[in-house]
Design an enzyme around this catalytic site. Structure first.
Site, short mmCIF file in Angstrom:
data_model
loop_
_atom_site.label_atom_id
_atom_site.label_comp_id
_atom_site.label_asym_id
_atom_site.label_seq_id
_atom_site.Cartn_x
_atom_site.Cartn_y
_atom_site.Cartn_z
N ASN A 9 0.87 -1.18 0.00
CA ASN A 9 0.00 0.00 0.00
C ASN A 9 0.90 1.23 0.00
OD1 ASN A 9 -1.82 2.05 0.53
ND2 ASN A 9 -2.14 1.46 2.68
N TRP A 10 0.89 1.94 -1.12
CA TRP A 10 1.79 3.11 -1.23
C TRP A 10 1.20 4.37 -0.63
CZ3 TRP A 10 4.06 2.86 -6.94
CH2 TRP A 10 4.98 1.80 -7.00
N LYS A 11 -0.05 4.31 -0.18
CA LYS A 11 -0.70 5.49 0.43
C LYS A 11 -0.53 6.71 -0.48
CE LYS A 11 0.40 3.49 4.86
NZ LYS A 11 0.23 3.61 6.28
N HIS A 97 -9.28 0.88 5.12
CA HIS A 97 -7.97 1.04 5.76
C HIS A 97 -8.16 1.93 6.99
CE1 HIS A 97 -3.88 2.36 6.49
NE2 HIS A 97 -3.50 1.28 5.84
N GLU A 99 -6.69 4.35 8.10
CA GLU A 99 -6.59 5.80 7.84
C GLU A 99 -7.90 6.34 7.26
OE1 GLU A 99 -2.97 5.53 5.57
OE2 GLU A 99 -1.93 4.92 7.39
N GLU A 167 -5.04 -5.43 10.56
CA GLU A 167 -4.00 -4.42 10.74
C GLU A 167 -4.22 -3.70 12.07
OE1 GLU A 167 -2.13 -3.11 6.87
OE2 GLU A 167 -3.98 -1.98 6.97
N GLY A 173 2.68 1.95 10.66
CA GLY A 173 3.59 3.09 10.52
C GLY A 173 4.31 3.46 11.80
N SER A 210 3.67 -2.51 10.13
CA SER A 210 5.13 -2.47 10.24
C SER A 210 5.81 -3.78 9.82
CB SER A 210 5.56 -2.07 11.66
OG SER A 210 5.14 -0.75 11.93
N GLY A 231 2.91 -1.34 4.23
CA GLY A 231 2.88 0.08 3.90
C GLY A 231 4.28 0.58 3.60
N GLY A 232 4.92 1.16 4.59
CA GLY A 232 6.22 1.82 4.43
C GLY A 232 7.24 1.01 3.65
C1 PEP Z 1 -0.57 -0.05 5.93
O1 PEP Z 1 -0.57 1.10 5.54
O2 PEP Z 1 -1.49 -0.80 5.61
C2 PEP Z 1 0.56 -0.52 6.74
C3 PEP Z 1 0.50 -1.71 7.25
O3 PEP Z 1 1.59 0.36 6.93
P1 PEP Z 1 3.04 0.02 7.58
O4 PEP Z 1 3.52 -1.26 6.96
O5 PEP Z 1 3.90 1.19 7.22
O6 PEP Z 1 2.84 -0.13 9.04
#
Ligand code: PEP
Length: 247
Positions: A9-11, A97, A99, A167, A173, A210, A231-232
């Protein structure tokens, strides 16, 4: 062996130039062994979808949207319909998600509408669920996730193609990952909840929060974890390839 799903997920990161530069590095790293063991999904921003679609298709990478609107068309400024996404070569869509829930106030009922619309449009929704730190500390993590599942999947045939991503909000994050044992416990709870709702035996349940090259192997080794939503670490092609190659 069932292929594990590795989704990125590049957000709201990466311009078009940066997205294509990612593919320049990432696609050559997707060797045959990796592609036999996992299914890759990338969720870039809307603005990159069309330009990435052809190269992703050729490389065997599925393209996901990060959001959708449940209505077919209409006066919804700034929103994107599922038909528009399908037009861009999108096969998957993130729904709920954390967010979207926390920052944009999306409710379980609205997410249920999106999920149903995605299934009807032939896209694979990835329903994201997870508890906050406060909820975990109050010992209500499992009931929070169960409620998100029951409401998000209300009236949906669980044998349709879809996925759930667990999640924990406190792990997104933050650099804090649920231990593989904690993730497995919640994944088992999700499985039981799906069973009590009448199906979902084949529905993949991913873990997100993460996930990094250093912890991916342990998470992916767990039989109850069908894949990861990253994500990251998915922003870096080498890291994402190391995660996908860590089985
Ligand atoms: C996400 O945005 O779905 C996520 C899991 O982010 P991260 O891996 O950065 O925690």
């Amino acid at each position: 062996m069932k292929r594990k799903i590795i989704a990125g997920n590049w957000k709201m990161y990466k311009t078009l130039k940066e997205g294509l530069a990612f593919l320049d590095v990432f696609i050559p790293l997707c060797n045959r062994e990796m592609m036999e063991k996992c299914s890759l999904v990338l969720a870039p921003n809307f603005t990159l979808l069309v330009s990435m679609a052809g190269r992703c298709r050729e490389a065997g990478i599925s393209l996901a949207a990060q959001n959708c609107h449940p209505t077919g068309e209409g006066a919804f400024t700034g929103e994107t319909s599922l038909a528009m996404l399908a037009d861009c070569g999108v096969s998957h869509v993130l729904v709920g998600h954390s967010e979207r829930r926390a920052i944009f106030g999306e409710t379980d009922d609205f997410l249920n509408q999106k999920l149903k619309a995605a299934v009807a449009a032939g896209l694979i929704p990835i329903l994201c669920v997870g508890e906050t730190l406060e909820q975990r500390e109050a010992d209500v993590a499992e009931s929070v996730v169960e409620k998100q599942l029951q409401q998000g999947l209300h009236g949906v045939d669980l044998d349709e193609k879809m996925m759930v991503a667990y999640e924990p909000v406190w792990a997104i994050g933050t650099g804090k990952t649920a231990t593989a044992a904690d993730a497995r416990t919640m994944h088992q709870c999700i499985r039981q909840c799906l069973e009590s709702m009448g199906g979902g035996g084949d529905l993949p349940v991913l873990y997100g929060g993460s996930v990094k090259p250093a912890n991916a192997a342990e998470l992916l080794a767990a039989p109850d974890i069908d894949g990861v939503l990253v994500g990251g670490a998915s922003l870096n092609p080498e890291d994402f390839a190391r995660i996908a190659g860590s089985m």
